[in-house]
Design a protein around this motif. Structure first.
Motif, PDB file in Angstrom:
ATOM      1  N   PHE A  34      40.296  39.655  37.363  1.00  0.00           N
ATOM      2  CA  PHE A  34      39.803  40.463  38.470  1.00  0.00           C
ATOM      3  C   PHE A  34      38.952  39.505  39.158  1.00  0.00           C
ATOM      4  O   PHE A  34      38.122  39.097  38.190  1.00  0.00           O
ATOM      5  CB  PHE A  34      39.266  41.611  38.107  1.00  0.00           C
ATOM      6  N   TYR A  93      41.522  41.796  49.601  1.00  0.00           N
ATOM      7  CA  TYR A  93      41.975  42.652  48.742  1.00  0.00           C
ATOM      8  C   TYR A  93      43.561  42.520  48.194  1.00  0.00           C
ATOM      9  O   TYR A  93      44.346  42.178  49.190  1.00  0.00           O
ATOM     10  CB  TYR A  93      41.470  44.217  49.086  1.00  0.00           C
ATOM     11  N   ARG A 141      46.453  41.911  44.887  1.00  0.00           N
ATOM     12  CA  ARG A 141      47.027  41.111  43.898  1.00  0.00           C
ATOM     13  C   ARG A 141      47.786  39.745  44.391  1.00  0.00           C
ATOM     14  O   ARG A 141      48.475  39.906  45.182  1.00  0.00           O
ATOM     15  CB  ARG A 141      47.958  41.819  42.984  1.00  0.00           C
ATOM     16  N   TYR A 190      43.335  39.558  40.964  1.00  0.00           N
ATOM     17  CA  TYR A 190      43.370  40.670  41.658  1.00  0.00           C
ATOM     18  C   TYR A 190      41.904  41.021  42.194  1.00  0.00           C
ATOM     19  O   TYR A 190      40.940  40.968  41.493  1.00  0.00           O
ATOM     20  CB  TYR A 190      43.777  41.920  40.716  1.00  0.00           C
ATOM     21  N   ARG A 213      39.503  43.619  43.696  1.00  0.00           N
ATOM     22  CA  ARG A 213      39.570  44.935  43.466  1.00  0.00           C
ATOM     23  C   ARG A 213      38.862  45.618  44.449  1.00  0.00           C
ATOM     24  O   ARG A 213      37.303  45.278  44.490  1.00  0.00           O
ATOM     25  CB  ARG A 213      39.055  45.215  42.119  1.00  0.00           C
ATOM     26  N   VAL A 242      36.136  51.597  43.843  1.00  0.00           N
ATOM     27  CA  VAL A 242      36.642  52.473  43.221  1.00  0.00           C
ATOM     28  C   VAL A 242      36.933  53.942  44.279  1.00  0.00           C
ATOM     29  O   VAL A 242      35.734  54.450  44.574  1.00  0.00           O
ATOM     30  CB  VAL A 242      36.357  52.995  41.767  1.00  0.00           C
ATOM     31  N   TYR A 296      36.468  51.340  36.028  1.00  0.00           N
ATOM     32  CA  TYR A 296      37.824  51.630  36.906  1.00  0.00           C
ATOM     33  C   TYR A 296      39.020  51.645  35.801  1.00  0.00           C
ATOM     34  O   TYR A 296      38.979  51.136  34.937  1.00  0.00           O
ATOM     35  CB  TYR A 296      38.014  50.628  37.944  1.00  0.00           C
ATOM     36  N   PHE A 340      43.570  51.670  36.163  1.00  0.00           N
ATOM     37  CA  PHE A 340      45.004  51.338  36.864  1.00  0.00           C
ATOM     38  C   PHE A 340      45.655  52.092  35.806  1.00  0.00           C
ATOM     39  O   PHE A 340      45.652  52.019  34.721  1.00  0.00           O
ATOM     40  CB  PHE A 340      45.270  49.931  36.988  1.00  0.00           C
ATOM     41  N   PRO A 394      48.670  45.850  37.948  1.00  0.00           N
ATOM     42  CA  PRO A 394      47.956  46.655  38.695  1.00  0.00           C
ATOM     43  C   PRO A 394      48.060  46.601  39.940  1.00  0.00           C
ATOM     44  O   PRO A 394      48.349  45.381  40.400  1.00  0.00           O
ATOM     45  CB  PRO A 394      46.464  46.066  38.359  1.00  0.00           C
ATOM     46  N   GLU A 440      47.712  48.687  44.309  1.00  0.00           N
ATOM     47  CA  GLU A 440      47.057  49.362  45.041  1.00  0.00           C
ATOM     48  C   GLU A 440      47.522  51.031  44.690  1.00  0.00           C
ATOM     49  O   GLU A 440      46.880  51.838  44.726  1.00  0.00           O
ATOM     50  CB  GLU A 440      47.010  49.292  46.482  1.00  0.00           C
ATOM     51  N   TYR A 444      46.018  52.412  41.667  1.00  0.00           N
ATOM     52  CA  TYR A 444      44.616  52.298  41.474  1.00  0.00           C
ATOM     53  C   TYR A 444      43.941  53.842  41.251  1.00  0.00           C
ATOM     54  O   TYR A 444      44.040  54.658  42.182  1.00  0.00           O
ATOM     55  CB  TYR A 444      44.000  51.479  42.472  1.00  0.00           C
ATOM     56  N   GLY A 498      39.665  46.164  33.185  1.00  0.00           N
ATOM     57  CA  GLY A 498      40.091  44.859  33.113  1.00  0.00           C
ATOM     58  C   GLY A 498      40.401  44.193  31.648  1.00  0.00           C
ATOM     59  O   GLY A 498      40.792  43.144  31.777  1.00  0.00           O
TER      60      GLY A 498
END
Length: 933
Positions: free
Chosen positions: A165, A210, A212, A233, A235, A238, A270, A272, A282, A284, A287, A318
């Motif tokens: 991340f 933002y 991956r 990624y 991120r 949150v 956070y 996923f 992971p 969006e 998430y 993560g």
């Protein structure tokens, strides 16, 4: 292709953490000798500052491995120190291991098997404070390093992670090394961003948006290309959102195509949802939202196919991948492969190469099981006879279906409750089940969820309650809430865990100790209790190690642990109330063994408590009766001053040495009578059972005690190391007449106590401390006196009958006219009698059919000479004794070999009731009564 192409199946599976180890050469092939430098200050730092010897526990991951835990060609078993694995100290927390003459030769890997990774855990040479010091990853995982095929190869040396991340606008240094390459290229999402001639390239990426990204290194020469990958990624913040109304922790099925997943994970930043629905990466779309109070994460997952099973996990902060703590099915990369298709057909294969560790399963559109028996009520406490069994050892085929097929045996035995040792998911397959990890899932080693429901349904139709043994004192290491709050440096739950104590509160703890005063634990455990009662219609629980449900710290002081603890009473009472709200007739049995003052309070509340008299019954069976070693008084709830009959007394449970084995091995005897003899020991099992089942209150049998099971609890080695090993069921014992006879006695006693209200009486007394034992019971219309000789010699006993007149022996059908209620009766060693004030007919035991001979006496009654006939299947020696009904005037009246049949005369020396007993050389016996007038 390069080895990460070959080993891309291990993405996420074995993330390489080379900060802990440096390997030279950096791109080793299986033919290279390598030097491994381990930095003990990195990772979990478990060996940081350690000055003793350090050894590498090491093996390899090959193309035949099924997961990162499936190490092959391990150099030595855990804890075994061999010179090849000894590390050399370089000082400053650095240790060196030399692997030579090559990786393949060092590990002994056959030439046709491809080596993908070397695997390591570094450990202290000896245990320190009772545990091994271990060098592992920061999250407590194994350490891996890639092994490359010969020829063109490429490796992304930096960053070390295969998935990371990154923050927005963060610089990500990338360093690529290759061998035999003409040029090296760097791509981001298939867009070339850099290239260089030769075997190396360095570049700094900017995480500018933002989402991956896949970063690929490609090396090529005239013979071809090879690649290596990593993902990063970026991120976003949150998302914060309230959990929709009506949703609960775990899987919420919204419709046939959508679910809402909710993870209760306080303190986490956070999460996923990853799984088959998003290729385990992971994204969006998965998430997870965090609730405003910071305690839960949730996300809706759509576009699911109705009825299809999806495997999934939660990817938290993560670095942690766990299954759903509330899931009803798991996918286990280590143990599922050993479960046969007959037990669990059509098992969903584990997503090898896409994730690591235990995952869980969701499925929309499931068909509901249709219950056939919806009106079952469990037996009342005073009638309860529990049969405790371990499915793994009860039958060769370890399944609910096989157990259902065997219900006829248990029905005929007469029991009215089955207590299953844990069947919720536990680590491994060949386990007693007290190492739990997932509390809402049926362990697949025993079958499918609907198999368990059918078994329960069938039990209810047969009048048998089903109780689940469940271990909620502790959880083991693959349990999701253990993993979410793990202190890798100290190898224990973190001090901030909402569920577990970092340091257990008592000495008997194994695994991670639940904190039952935590609101999070209480909510979770309450859901567990309600779940099985509601969804599977079980009739109650046996709570393993319930004395451990305490936050009172008694480490090092077992006596203090057993002392009255009001907080523990409050915890158990609240859980009990939760269960009773679901099923007011739920049976709750505690394995408690605390001070009587506390157990009495719990019994008054309505809970039942285990009453372990294994030692006393074993001593009595062996005829070791001095100093009250065989005192059975504590088997009565009244002795404990309880007002409710909530004591589940037993001679054996899964935890104790088997009575028959102990009697045969350690029994006592004299010239004419020896309890070590198998036939004699079987009779003493019947004697002991008579003095178990006639004490009012619920009772429990451990599997096969009813047929004299004589394998040690520590079979096969004879030591504690074998305690949990599988044991043979020995169903062939039922073909042995003496064991079948014992089974018949058990059956008669069980059915007698269940069917006869006398055994619910509160008017009873025990004189069971010495060799000659007596139990008396009285009700308005029936009385009973039970007598037994636990010694090695014939001896008198005062029966203390309640009144004069005729009393009837349940076992022989004989009657005696009692003129003096306290006049002594003589009992032979091991002899037992049960007299009733009214004639109670014993149930047919097929005793004569089971024996190898028959014995008939005529005429009867008689006023002169009588005749007895012996008919035998096989020629052998027979003895016949005659004695008064009180055991006096005993005489041997026949002693010779019988080939087929013989008839012999005998004249009773006096009028009255005589008992004739016949015994053959195999020590099979029968008794019959003669009335002489």
């Amino acid at each position: 292709m390069m080895n990460r192409i070959l080993a891309i199946v291990f993405l996420f599976l074995a993330s390489q953490v080379t900060a802990q180890i440096t390997v030279t050469p950096s791109l080793p092939t299986d033919l290279d000798a390598v030097e491994v430098i381990f930095d003990a200050s990195q990772g979990n730092a478990g060996l940081k500052g350690y000055t003793g010897d350090v050894y590498a526990h090491t093996g390899v991951i090959t193309n035949k491995s099924t997961s990162s835990s499936d190490w092959k060609y391990v150099k030595a078993d855990w804890g075994v120190n061999i010179p090849d694995c000894k590390m050399t100290s370089l000082g400053n927390n650095l240790w060196r291991l030399t692997i030579s003459p090559s990786i393949r030769q060092y590990y002994g890997v056959p030439a046709d098997e491809q080596i993908l990774k070397m695997a390591f855990v570094f450990r202290s040479a000896v245990q320190v404070g009772g545990t091994w010091l271990e060098g592992k990853t920061a999250t407590g995982g194994d350490i891996f390093y890639d092994v490359y095929p010969s020829g063109l190869a490429v490796k992304i040396v930096q960053p070390e992670e295969e998935f990371l991340f990154a923050n927005l606008l963060q610089s990500i240094p990338v360093s690529i090394s290759a061998t035999l390459a003409d040029s090296v290229f760097l791509y981001v999402d298939d867009q070339k961003v850099d290239s260089a001639q030769g075997n190396s390239l360095s570049h700094t990426l900017l995480a500018s948006e933002y989402g991956r990204k896949m970063v690929k290194a490609l090396a090529k020469n005239a013979s071809g290309t090879t690649e290596d990958f990593f993902y990063y990624y970026v991120r976003p913040a949150v998302p914060i959102a309230d959990l929709p109304a009506g949703m609960k922790d775990g899987i919420n099925y919204l419709n046939d195509n959508e679910v809402l997943l909710c993870l209760h994970a306080p303190q986490k930043e956070y999460a996923f949802a990853i799984g088959d629905f998003n290729d385990w990466l992971p994204s969006e779309n998965t998430y997870m939202n965090r609730t405003p109070d910071g305690k839960r994460f949730w996300v809706e997952v759509g576009n699911l196919e109705k009825g299809k099973e999806y495997i999934y996990q939660y990817f938290v902060d993560g670095s942690i991948r766990v299954g759903d703590p509330y899931a009803e099915k798991v996918s286990d990369p280590w143990n599922d492969q050993y479960i046969d298709a007959e037990t669990y057909p059509n098992m969903l294969p584990y997503p090898a190469g896409k994730t690591d560790g235990i995952a869980t399963v969701l499925q929309t559109g499931q068909s509901e099981y249709i219950w056939q028996n919806t009106s079952f009520a469990p037996p009342k406490t005073t009638d309860l006879v529990v049969y405790e069994l371990l499915i793994r050892d009860f039958m060769d085929k370890h399944s609910f279906n096989s157990l259902m097929d065997t219900l006829g045996y248990l029905k005929n035995l007469g029991i009215n409750a089955i207590e299953l040792m844990p069947v919720n998911e536990f680590e491994g397959n060949l386990s007693w089940g007290y190492n739990p990890n997932y509390y809402f899932a049926v362990d697949k080693y025993y079958g499918q969820p609907d198999d368990f429901k059918r078994f329960i349904d069938k039990c209810h139709s047969e009048g048998i309650a089903v109780l689940m043994d469940i271990a909620l004192n502790h959880s083991f290491g693959t349990s999701p809430y253990v993993m979410l709050y793990w202190d890798g440096v100290n190898n224990r739950p973190s001090a901030s865990s909402p569920f577990y104590n970092a340091i257990p509160k008592h000495d008997f703890n194994v695994g991670s100790d639940f904190n039952h005063e935590s609101p999070d634990t209480k909510a979770y455990v309450s859901r567990v209790f309600k779940f099985w009662l509601e969804k599977y219609k079980i009739d109650g629980y046996r709570l393993d190690l319930s004395k451990g449900y305490t936050q009172k710290n008694t480490l090092g002081n077992l006596a203090a642990w057993a002392q009255y603890d009001q907080s523990r009473i409050d915890i158990l009472s609240a859980y009990y109330d939760t269960m009773i709200k679901v099923n007011p007739k739920a049976i709750v049995i505690l394995e408690h063994f605390a001070d009587n003052s506390e157990e009495k309070v719990l019994a008054e509340k309505g809970m039942l408590l285990w009453g372990n008299l294994n030692y006393n019954y074993r001593q009595g069976a062996k005829a070791i009766t001095g100093n009250s070693q065989s005192d059975l008084s504590w088997g009565a709830y009244t002795t404990r001053t309880w007002t409710k009959p909530n004591l589940v007394t037993y001679m054996e449970s899964h935890d104790e040495e088997r009575m028959m084995y102990d009697c045969e091995k350690n029994g006592t005897g004299n010239a004419s009578y020896n309890t070590k003899d198998t036939a004699t020991a079987l009779k003493r099992m019947a004697l002991s059972a008579t003095f178990l089942f006639t004490i009012p209150g619920p009772k429990m049998i451990w599997q096969f005690g009813e047929r004299g099971y004589d394998y040690s609890i520590n079979y096969p080695s004879g030591t504690d190391a074998s305690r949990l090993d599988s044991k043979p069921p020995r169903w062939d014992y039922l073909s042995q007449p003496q064991r079948k006879n014992l089974l018949g006695i058990y059956s008669n006693l069980i059915k007698l106590r269940i069917d006869n209200p006398l055994f619910e009486t509160t008017n009873f007394d025990l004189d069971v401390a010495s060799t000659m034992k007596r139990i008396r019971l009285k009700s308005d219309d029936l009385s009973a006196v039970v007598l037994g000789n636990f010694g090695l010699l014939s001896a008198p006993i005062n029966p203390n009958f309640y009144q004069t007149g005729y009393w009837y022996d349940y076992f022989t059908g004989d009657s005696i006219n009692v003129v003096n209620p306290t006049a002594s009766l003589y009992l032979n060693p091991g002899e037992y009698r049960m007299y009733f004030s009214k004639r109670i007919v014993a149930l047919e035991r097929d005793e004569r059919k089971a024996l190898a001979f028959d014995f008939k006496l005529f005429p009867n009654p008689a006023n002169q000479q009588v005749y007895f006939t012996i008919t035998t299947k096989n020629p052998m020696n027979y003895k016949v004794w005659a004695s008064r009904v009180d055991g006096s005037n005993r005489q041997l009246i026949f002693n010779q070999k019988v080939d087929q049949t013989t008839t012999q005369p005998w004249i009773p020396p006096a009028k009255g009731i005589w008992i004739l007993k016949i015994e053959n050389q195999n020590q099979e016996t029968l008794t019959t009564k003669l009335i002489a007038f």
